[in-house]
Design a protein around this motif. Structure first.
Motif, PDB file in Angstrom:
ATOM      1  N   ASN A  88      22.012   6.868  46.801  1.00  0.00           N
ATOM      2  CA  ASN A  88      21.339   8.083  47.266  1.00  0.00           C
ATOM      3  C   ASN A  88      20.883   7.900  48.712  1.00  0.00           C
ATOM      4  N   PRO A  89      21.729   8.343  49.667  1.00  0.00           N
ATOM      5  CA  PRO A  89      21.381   8.166  51.071  1.00  0.00           C
ATOM      6  C   PRO A  89      20.228   9.061  51.512  1.00  0.00           C
ATOM      7  N   CYS A  90      19.881  10.050  50.701  1.00  0.00           N
ATOM      8  CA  CYS A  90      18.853  11.017  51.108  1.00  0.00           C
ATOM      9  C   CYS A  90      17.473  10.375  51.219  1.00  0.00           C
ATOM     10  N   ILE A  91      17.227   9.335  50.437  1.00  0.00           N
ATOM     11  CA  ILE A  91      15.884   8.726  50.462  1.00  0.00           C
ATOM     12  C   ILE A  91      15.615   7.963  51.761  1.00  0.00           C
ATOM     13  N   THR A  92      16.656   7.703  52.523  1.00  0.00           N
ATOM     14  CA  THR A  92      16.448   7.098  53.849  1.00  0.00           C
ATOM     15  C   THR A  92      16.881   8.061  54.957  1.00  0.00           C
ATOM     16  N   CYS A  93      16.939   9.357  54.632  1.00  0.00           N
ATOM     17  CA  CYS A  93      17.421  10.333  55.628  1.00  0.00           C
ATOM     18  C   CYS A  93      16.404  11.469  55.801  1.00  0.00           C
ATOM     19  N   GLY A  94      16.586  12.563  55.067  1.00  0.00           N
ATOM     20  CA  GLY A  94      15.670  13.705  55.182  1.00  0.00           C
ATOM     21  C   GLY A  94      16.010  14.650  56.320  1.00  0.00           C
ATOM     22  N   ALA A  95      17.129  14.410  56.994  1.00  0.00           N
ATOM     23  CA  ALA A  95      17.454  15.202  58.181  1.00  0.00           C
ATOM     24  C   ALA A  95      17.619  16.697  57.889  1.00  0.00           C
ATOM     25  N   CYS A  96      18.247  17.034  56.770  1.00  0.00           N
ATOM     26  CA  CYS A  96      18.483  18.455  56.495  1.00  0.00           C
ATOM     27  C   CYS A  96      17.173  19.210  56.264  1.00  0.00           C
ATOM     28  N   CYS A  97      16.149  18.518  55.805  1.00  0.00           N
ATOM     29  CA  CYS A  97      14.847  19.154  55.561  1.00  0.00           C
ATOM     30  C   CYS A  97      14.093  19.392  56.868  1.00  0.00           C
ATOM     31  N   GLU A 122      21.029  22.540  45.601  1.00  0.00           N
ATOM     32  CA  GLU A 122      22.481  22.674  45.726  1.00  0.00           C
ATOM     33  C   GLU A 122      23.029  22.032  46.994  1.00  0.00           C
ATOM     34  N   PHE A 123      22.164  21.547  47.849  1.00  0.00           N
ATOM     35  CA  PHE A 123      22.618  20.917  49.098  1.00  0.00           C
ATOM     36  C   PHE A 123      22.980  19.461  48.795  1.00  0.00           C
ATOM     37  N   LEU A 124      24.269  19.146  48.873  1.00  0.00           N
ATOM     38  CA  LEU A 124      24.745  17.805  48.520  1.00  0.00           C
ATOM     39  C   LEU A 124      24.995  16.985  49.774  1.00  0.00           C
ATOM     40  N   PHE A 125      24.753  15.691  49.689  1.00  0.00           N
ATOM     41  CA  PHE A 125      25.147  14.848  50.819  1.00  0.00           C
ATOM     42  C   PHE A 125      26.662  14.723  50.853  1.00  0.00           C
ATOM     43  N   SER A 126      27.196  14.428  52.006  1.00  0.00           N
ATOM     44  CA  SER A 126      28.646  14.365  52.172  1.00  0.00           C
ATOM     45  C   SER A 126      29.266  13.408  51.155  1.00  0.00           C
ATOM     46  N   ARG A 146      27.340  20.377  57.019  1.00  0.00           N
ATOM     47  CA  ARG A 146      25.926  20.616  57.340  1.00  0.00           C
ATOM     48  C   ARG A 146      25.099  19.337  57.172  1.00  0.00           C
ATOM     49  N   CYS A 147      25.468  18.522  56.215  1.00  0.00           N
ATOM     50  CA  CYS A 147      24.825  17.201  56.086  1.00  0.00           C
ATOM     51  C   CYS A 147      25.129  16.381  57.343  1.00  0.00           C
ATOM     52  N   ASP A 148      26.392  16.333  57.716  1.00  0.00           N
ATOM     53  CA  ASP A 148      26.785  15.558  58.905  1.00  0.00           C
ATOM     54  C   ASP A 148      26.053  16.079  60.146  1.00  0.00           C
ATOM     55  N   GLN A 149      25.970  17.400  60.256  1.00  0.00           N
ATOM     56  CA  GLN A 149      25.340  18.043  61.422  1.00  0.00           C
ATOM     57  C   GLN A 149      23.852  17.692  61.498  1.00  0.00           C
ATOM     58  N   ALA A 150      23.180  17.757  60.364  1.00  0.00           N
ATOM     59  CA  ALA A 150      21.746  17.434  60.341  1.00  0.00           C
ATOM     60  C   ALA A 150      21.528  15.968  60.686  1.00  0.00           C
ATOM     61  N   ARG A 151      22.339  15.101  60.102  1.00  0.00           N
ATOM     62  CA  ARG A 151      22.188  13.669  60.383  1.00  0.00           C
ATOM     63  C   ARG A 151      22.448  13.383  61.861  1.00  0.00           C
ATOM     64  N   ALA A 152      23.477  14.017  62.418  1.00  0.00           N
ATOM     65  CA  ALA A 152      23.809  13.785  63.830  1.00  0.00           C
ATOM     66  C   ALA A 152      22.646  14.171  64.733  1.00  0.00           C
ATOM     67  N   PRO A 166      27.507  10.032  59.928  1.00  0.00           N
ATOM     68  CA  PRO A 166      27.844  10.790  58.719  1.00  0.00           C
ATOM     69  C   PRO A 166      28.042   9.861  57.520  1.00  0.00           C
ATOM     70  N   ILE A 167      27.757  10.381  56.342  1.00  0.00           N
ATOM     71  CA  ILE A 167      28.000   9.624  55.110  1.00  0.00           C
ATOM     72  C   ILE A 167      29.510   9.497  54.920  1.00  0.00           C
ATOM     73  N   LYS A 168      29.951   8.298  54.580  1.00  0.00           N
ATOM     74  CA  LYS A 168      31.389   8.044  54.420  1.00  0.00           C
ATOM     75  C   LYS A 168      31.823   8.265  52.970  1.00  0.00           C
TER      76      LYS A 168
HETATM   77  S1  SF4 Z   1      21.217  15.382  55.679  1.00  0.00           S
HETATM   78 FE1  SF4 Z   1      22.560  14.715  54.012  1.00  0.00          FE
HETATM   79  S2  SF4 Z   1      22.040  12.542  53.613  1.00  0.00           S
HETATM   80 FE2  SF4 Z   1      20.378  13.486  54.791  1.00  0.00          FE
HETATM   81  S3  SF4 Z   1      18.869  14.151  53.262  1.00  0.00           S
HETATM   82 FE3  SF4 Z   1      20.189  15.892  53.724  1.00  0.00          FE
HETATM   83  S4  SF4 Z   1      21.832  15.803  52.181  1.00  0.00           S
HETATM   84 FE4  SF4 Z   1      20.803  13.794  52.199  1.00  0.00          FE
END
Ligand code: SF4
Ligand code: SF4
Length: 120
Positions: free
Chosen positions: A5-14, A83-87, A96-102, A108-110
């Motif tokens: 679960n990469p989201c627990i070290t990310c949070g970018a989309c939020c 419904e927002f899934l990581f890549s 959109r995940c890639d865009q937020a992370r960038a 981006p998640i591989k």
């Molecule tokens: S940007 Fe992607 S990886 Fe980061 S929290 Fe949102 S869904 Fe998860």
């Protein structure tokens, strides 16, 4: 084995997109999203406070983006969040995940390779 679960070290989309949903998902409707953490967007739609901004950050996001984060209302979050899934979570990229992370300098998640290992 712990689920990836990469989201627990990310949070970018939020802290990059507006999180909007039908008002009825709120606690004063038929749903669970605490209404006090939302604000009106249109007659029928609400947003998470903090996300309808030029530099958004959801009021429910706790922690440091790109390091360690959590959603204060994880079990109560709206459909747009659920419904927002990581890549590649479902095998497909999510631009959109890639865009937020960038936007936060995160790669981006591989995808997984054919042996089930995450590509380098
Ligand atoms: S940007 Fe992607 S990886 Fe980061 S929290 Fe949102 S869904 Fe998860
Ligand atoms: S409610 Fe939770 S999952 Fe949804 S944008 Fe806010 S912090 Fe992210």
């Amino acid at each position: 084995m712990q689920e990836y679960n990469p989201c627990i070290t990310c949070g970018a989309c939020c802290a990059h997109f507006r999180a909007s949903f039908h008002w009825s998902e709120c606690s004063d409707g038929y749903g669970k999203v605490p209404v006090e953490l939302t604000e009106d967007l249109t007659l029928h739609r609400r947003v998470m406070k903090g996300t309808n901004s030029s530099s958004p950050r959801c009021i429910a996001l706790q922690g440091e983006i790109g390091n360690c984060v959590s959603c204060y209302i994880y079990e109560l979050r709206s459909s747009v969040c659920r419904e927002f899934l990581f890549s590649y979570q479902d095998g497909q990229p999510n631009e959109r995940c890639d865009q937020a992370r960038a936007a936060y300098g995160l790669q981006p998640i591989k995808p997984f390779d054919d042996k089930g290992h995450r590509a380098a």
